[in-house]
Design a protein around this motif. Structure first.
Motif, PDB file in Angstrom:
ATOM      1  N   PHE A   2       0.825  -1.197   0.000  1.00 43.58           N
ATOM      2  CA  PHE A   2       0.000   0.000   0.000  1.00 43.58           C
ATOM      3  C   PHE A   2       0.864   1.254   0.000  1.00 43.58           C
ATOM      4  N   GLU A   3       1.875   1.246   0.879  1.00 49.11           N
ATOM      5  CA  GLU A   3       2.720   2.435   0.959  1.00 49.11           C
ATOM      6  C   GLU A   3       3.506   2.646  -0.326  1.00 49.11           C
ATOM      7  N   GLU A   4       3.906   1.530  -0.934  1.00 48.19           N
ATOM      8  CA  GLU A   4       4.629   1.623  -2.198  1.00 48.19           C
ATOM      9  C   GLU A   4       3.738   2.258  -3.275  1.00 48.19           C
ATOM     10  N   CYS A   5       2.483   1.795  -3.326  1.00 49.80           N
ATOM     11  CA  CYS A   5       1.533   2.353  -4.291  1.00 49.80           C
ATOM     12  C   CYS A   5       1.398   3.851  -4.073  1.00 49.80           C
ATOM     13  N   LEU A   6       1.228   4.209  -2.814  1.00 46.70           N
ATOM     14  CA  LEU A   6       1.007   5.606  -2.475  1.00 46.70           C
ATOM     15  C   LEU A   6       2.197   6.454  -2.923  1.00 46.70           C
ATOM     16  N   ALA A   7       3.405   5.890  -2.784  1.00 49.80           N
ATOM     17  CA  ALA A   7       4.601   6.655  -3.110  1.00 49.80           C
ATOM     18  C   ALA A   7       4.869   6.693  -4.617  1.00 49.80           C
ATOM     19  N   THR A   8       4.588   5.578  -5.316  1.00 56.43           N
ATOM     20  CA  THR A   8       5.027   5.501  -6.710  1.00 56.43           C
ATOM     21  C   THR A   8       4.004   6.012  -7.706  1.00 56.43           C
ATOM     22  N   ILE A   9       2.736   5.849  -7.420  1.00 57.02           N
ATOM     23  CA  ILE A   9       1.750   6.228  -8.437  1.00 57.02           C
ATOM     24  C   ILE A   9       1.506   7.732  -8.387  1.00 57.02           C
ATOM     25  N   ASP A  10       1.819   8.394  -9.511  1.00 63.52           N
ATOM     26  CA  ASP A  10       1.621   9.831  -9.598  1.00 63.52           C
ATOM     27  C   ASP A  10       0.254  10.075 -10.230  1.00 63.52           C
ATOM     28  N   ILE A  11      -0.692  10.463  -9.394  1.00 61.57           N
ATOM     29  CA  ILE A  11      -2.063  10.545  -9.890  1.00 61.57           C
ATOM     30  C   ILE A  11      -2.209  11.621 -10.956  1.00 61.57           C
ATOM     31  N   GLY A  12      -1.533  12.754 -10.751  1.00 55.87           N
ATOM     32  CA  GLY A  12      -1.623  13.834 -11.730  1.00 55.87           C
ATOM     33  C   GLY A  12      -1.168  13.367 -13.104  1.00 55.87           C
ATOM     34  N   LYS A  13      -0.004  12.684 -13.118  1.00 47.86           N
ATOM     35  CA  LYS A  13       0.527  12.222 -14.399  1.00 47.86           C
ATOM     36  C   LYS A  13      -0.411  11.189 -15.033  1.00 47.86           C
ATOM     37  N   LEU A  14      -0.888  10.318 -14.181  1.00 47.57           N
ATOM     38  CA  LEU A  14      -1.801   9.282 -14.660  1.00 47.57           C
ATOM     39  C   LEU A  14      -3.045   9.907 -15.280  1.00 47.57           C
ATOM     40  N   TYR A  15      -3.533  10.915 -14.589  1.00 50.29           N
ATOM     41  CA  TYR A  15      -4.735  11.590 -15.069  1.00 50.29           C
ATOM     42  C   TYR A  15      -4.488  12.211 -16.435  1.00 50.29           C
ATOM     43  N   GLU A  16      -3.319  12.890 -16.553  1.00 51.15           N
ATOM     44  CA  GLU A  16      -2.991  13.508 -17.842  1.00 51.15           C
ATOM     45  C   GLU A  16      -2.931  12.460 -18.942  1.00 51.15           C
ATOM     46  N   GLU A  17      -2.258  11.343 -18.609  1.00 49.16           N
ATOM     47  CA  GLU A  17      -2.094  10.285 -19.607  1.00 49.16           C
ATOM     48  C   GLU A  17      -3.465   9.737 -20.029  1.00 49.16           C
ATOM     49  N   CYS A  18      -4.294   9.481 -19.021  1.00 51.05           N
ATOM     50  CA  CYS A  18      -5.616   8.917 -19.328  1.00 51.05           C
ATOM     51  C   CYS A  18      -6.434   9.891 -20.160  1.00 51.05           C
ATOM     52  N   SER A  19      -6.403  11.170 -19.781  1.00 48.34           N
ATOM     53  CA  SER A  19      -7.250  12.100 -20.522  1.00 48.34           C
ATOM     54  C   SER A  19      -6.700  12.297 -21.940  1.00 48.34           C
ATOM     55  N   ARG A  20      -5.340  12.238 -22.077  1.00 51.72           N
ATOM     56  CA  ARG A  20      -4.776  12.342 -23.429  1.00 51.72           C
ATOM     57  C   ARG A  20      -5.239  11.150 -24.278  1.00 51.72           C
TER      58      ARG A  20
END
Lengths: 157, 670
Positions: B97-115
């Motif tokens: 869980f902590e690894e997920c929290l640290a590694t996943i960049d939600i902002g970047k993910l969001y940009e990628e998904c919306s692109r």
């Protein structure tokens, strides 16, 4: 007319009216339910339950019909025309009360559909409102059965 | 009884350890946090600005995450319904869980998904546009000239056009009458339209134009298209293919890169929505510059655990617990043993008891199981229902209300099994067909001895109603209102008992011994007089009190109606039996069809027929038993309408994080 013919008419109409009422009741409740599901598909099960409630009167009519066939006429002796008419009138309570109560119960269920749509989690009270109407169909069935029992005693001696 | 003792709680602590304390409260899950405005009406439920900032930050992240999840979910394979229910929530360790929290960049993910979504959207609209163009150009598919050559010369107009198929002949005739200086090259003909190349002299344009207008001929221009129509269509097809490939490529990428991470996104979603809830709860706190105050409720047994847990976190706090003042609106927590607990679902549906009341769940649960059993009334159905629900409970991941419902149905199934055996109902077989072993267990025949069945139903009704009045009497005694208990309840119980044999004899024509009747009549007379004299004792002036008593005596009709209402037990029981018998009869009729078809059809009819009968009668049995509890039983002693105890606790909708620091004390109710 023969007693048997008259008796069958009575049984048939008892069922016919009650089932007709159920058809109308479930029909209108189903329309309302469909409207709610079109907005919120997750409400399907609640709507189905509400739609099914006015369906029981049809089954009560069917119980009365089976009772006439299996119990009243089941002993091998055929009723006289007079006893046939008695069966017709004995079937009237479930037929007429079932017919009307199913329609009104259907209307309560329609209201229940919109209640559950606006206030999710109130299915319980919507069910209770509808079940209060059904009480009279139940009493109709019970009176029909009691009357039929009396006729049966006379027919089968 | 099973309403737990709840104490009021006030917690003051230094703002520095706010986060630790809130986390401790959350993981403990034992405190019902109430709105601080109950203590300080002037408070405005505002979060301090630093919390407000992080709340909006988290809300933004949550919205982005939700967008990503919805986007990725479109590409995830959909499991069948049962498989979905049987699949357990994904489990993560704390490290993961902590690894997920640290590694996943939600902002970047969001940009990628919306692109990606934008790309997909663009491709789709491009494809649509090109397909429309193809269908337009294909009208001129036979035209051998490149489209850029279709243009006016010095003296002639050259143009593509289209007109209605039925009007074409009339139009050419009329044009011929006007002038011969034109030529039409038909390139395509369908039932509805004719496409053509029209060439005419500019000198007759004024003459031809009205005719063209009359027949709704319309010119068509393809700007920026070069080559013959056939070439153009081929190029467009090629382009569409490429676009499809691009779309496919994106889909594959999402499937490969994002779909496997969906569980992690869910984990983060759970985390952030919990954080969000945690901050929202703090609106109910009172903040000063240095300290904050929480007011709430706690189940008395959990007080020590809370004190201990807070002590582990910090020393700078002050916890005060005290008993609520009489009349205060206290949230209600129900505690029942495992067998009874599912029935709290039914109590909650009606309304939690008031804090000063007691929990009616254990009192009605046996009645509910019994009544459900009588309404369904078939041992075969009962066994199937109980076993099916039991398996579903073991195998499927069902939580909360639906789980309780299944547990109630297990009890209902058992009730039905027992009552079915006693009344000779086994898969609705006729009594003469019953195997000897079932016949020996039969006490009475439900379908044959209808009147006896009805009297049993009335008898059970009378018992439940008397029990209800008895409970009210016990409550009155406990409150010290002994006189009320004797005059309002005990008298009525005796009166109803003395009336019962009279009703049975005179209304239903039953056989009752002479001695009993004469005793009952005497008792009823005395009790009726006693009721008339005492029921109006609170009426003033006293002169009217016997009148009032007489009026109250009329209440016997209510009790009579209540008992009659239990006739539904018999009606529903018979409905199951008769419907099932008909299904059996039909199956038997069909058995005669040769070549084994008869057996196959009969099996189908039996399985589906009985399944339908079971389902529809379960519904009936449930709601009618419910109604008997609510209207006939609860009305005798129970008010309800209490506030629910809703502890502030950890809530994860989609995922599980293993080895949480401590087990919460109670299940969350939200």
């Amino acid at each position: 007319m023969e007693g048997l013919t008259i008796a069958l008419i009575g049984a048939a109409f008892g069922f016919l009216l009650a089932a007709l009422g159920s058809a109308i009741g479930t029909g209108i409740a189903g329309q309302a339910g469909s409207g709610v599901v079109s907005e919120d598909p997750q409400r399907f099960v609640s709507m189905l339950i509400l739609q099914a409630l006015p369906g029981t009167q049809g089954f009560y009519g069917f119980v009365a019909l089976m009772f006439v066939i299996n119990i009243v006429l089941g002993g091998g002796k055929m009723p006289t025309p007079q006893q046939g008419w008695q069966i017709v009138f004995a079937c009237a309570p479930i037929g007429i009360v079932g017919f009307l109560s199913a329609i009104f119960q259907g209307k309560v269920c329609v209201a229940g559909c919109s209640q559950v749509a606006k206030q999710p989690g109130t299915l319980g009270s919507a069910l209770i409102f509808a079940i209060v109407v059904e009480t009279y169909a139940v009493l109709g069935l019970v009176s029909t059965l009691i009357l039929l029992l009396r006729v049966q005693q006379a027919v089968q001696g | 009884m099973a309403v737990s003792k709840v104490r009021k709680l006030e917690l003051v602590a230094h703002a520095e350890c706010r986060e630790e304390i809130v986390t401790a409260l959350r993981s403990l899950g034992a405190v019902h946090i109430s709105d601080i405005r109950e203590l300080f009406p002037e408070s405005e439920n505002q979060l301090p600005s630093y919390l407000q900032g992080s709340l909006s930050h988290i809300k933004e992240k949550l919205a982005q995450l939700l967008y990503c999840i919805l986007f990725v979910e479109r590409f995830a394979p959909k499991p069948p319904f049962l498989e979905k229910l049987a699949k357990s929530k994904p489990v993560f360790t704390v490290q993961e869980f902590e690894e997920c929290l640290a590694t996943i960049d939600i902002g970047k993910l969001y940009e990628e998904c919306s692109r990606l979504e934008k790309n997909l959207e663009e491709n789709r609209s491009q494809i649509e546009k090109k397909e429309t163009l193809i269908s337009d150009v294909s009208h001129w598919l036979q035209l051998p000239w490149p489209l850029e050559m279709i243009r006016d010369t010095q003296t002639t107009c050259v143009t593509l056009g289209i007109c209605d198929g039925r009007a074409f002949n009339l139009m050419t005739e009329e044009m011929a009458e006007v002038s011969p200086l034109y030529h039409i090259e038909v390139t395509g003909r369908s039932r509805t339209s004719v496409s053509m190349v029209l060439i005419y002299s500019k000198s007759v344009e004024d003459l031809l134009a009205p005719v063209l207008r009359k027949y709704a001929w319309r010119p068509v221009r393809f700007a920026e298209l070069n080559g013959t129509p056939a070439q153009i269509v081929a190029t467009l097809r090629e382009e569409i293919k490429e676009l499809h490939e691009h779309t496919q490529h994106i889909c594959e990428r999402v499937m490969r890169e994002f779909v496997p991470a969906l569980d992690k996104l869910m984990l983060l979603h759970d985390h952030y929505s919990q954080e969000c809830h945690t901050l929202e709860v703090q609106r109910h706190f009172l903040f000063t510059t240095r300290v904050f105050l929480i007011s709430g409720w706690i189940v008395a047994d959990h007080e020590e655990a809370l004190r201990k847990r807070l002590g582990e976190v910090t020393q700078v706090f002050e916890l005060r617990c005290y008993d609520p003042a009489p009349g205060e609106n206290v949230p209600v927590f129900l505690e029942n043993n495992r067998a009874i607990a599912p029935f709290t679902l039914i109590t909650d549906l009606y309304g939690r008891p008031q804090y000063t009341e007691f929990d009616p769940t254990p009192l009605f649960a046996p009645f509910f199981g019994l009544f459900f059993g009588i309404c369904l009334g078939d041992a075969g159905y009962g066994a199937i229902l109980a076993i099916a629900c039991f398996i579903a409970l073991k195998k499927l991941n069902i939580y909360g209300g639906p789980r309780k419902l299944l547990e109630i149905l297990v009890w209902g199934g058992i009730g039905s099994f027992v009552f079915g055996l006693l009344s000779g109902g086994v898969f609705c077989m006729k009594t003469e067909q019953l195997p000897a072993i079932f016949k020996s267990m039969m006490l009475f025949e439900a379908t044959g001895d209808v009147l006896l069945f009805l009297y049993i139903a009335f008898g059970l009704g009378l018992i439940q109603i008397l029990f209800g009045i008895g409970i009210k009497m016990a409550l009155n005694v406990r409150k010290g209102h002994v006189i009320d208990a004797i005059l309002d309840q005990a008298l009525w119980i005796l009166f109803l008992i003395s009336l019962a044999p009279l009703c049975y004899k005179y209304l239903f024509g039953g056989a009752v011994g002479e001695a009993i009747v004469s005793h009952a009549v005497r008792a009823a007379k005395i009790l009726a007089v006693a009721l008339v004299l005492t029921q109006g004792r609170k009426t003033r002036p006293l002169v009217f009190s016997p009148l009032r008593g007489l009026l109250k005596l009329y209440g016997v009709m209510n009790y009579f109606g209540d008992v009659l209402s239990y006739a539904r037990l018999m009606a529903l029981g018979l409905a199951t039996a008769f419907l099932g018998m008909t299904i059996n009869d039909i199956a038997q009729l069909i058995l005669g069809i040769p070549y084994g078809i008869g057996y196959a059809l009969a099996a189908l009819i039996l399985v589906f027929g009985h399944a339908f009968n079971l389902a529809i009668n379960c519904l009936g049995a449930f709601v009618h038993s419910l109604r008997l509890q609510y209207l006939e039983f609860f009305s005798k002693f129970f008010t309800g309408g209490g506030m629910m105890f809703q502890p502030f606790a950890e809530e994860r909708m989609y995922t599980i994080v293993q080895s949480s620091p401590a087990k919460p004390l109670m299940e969350s109710h939200r």
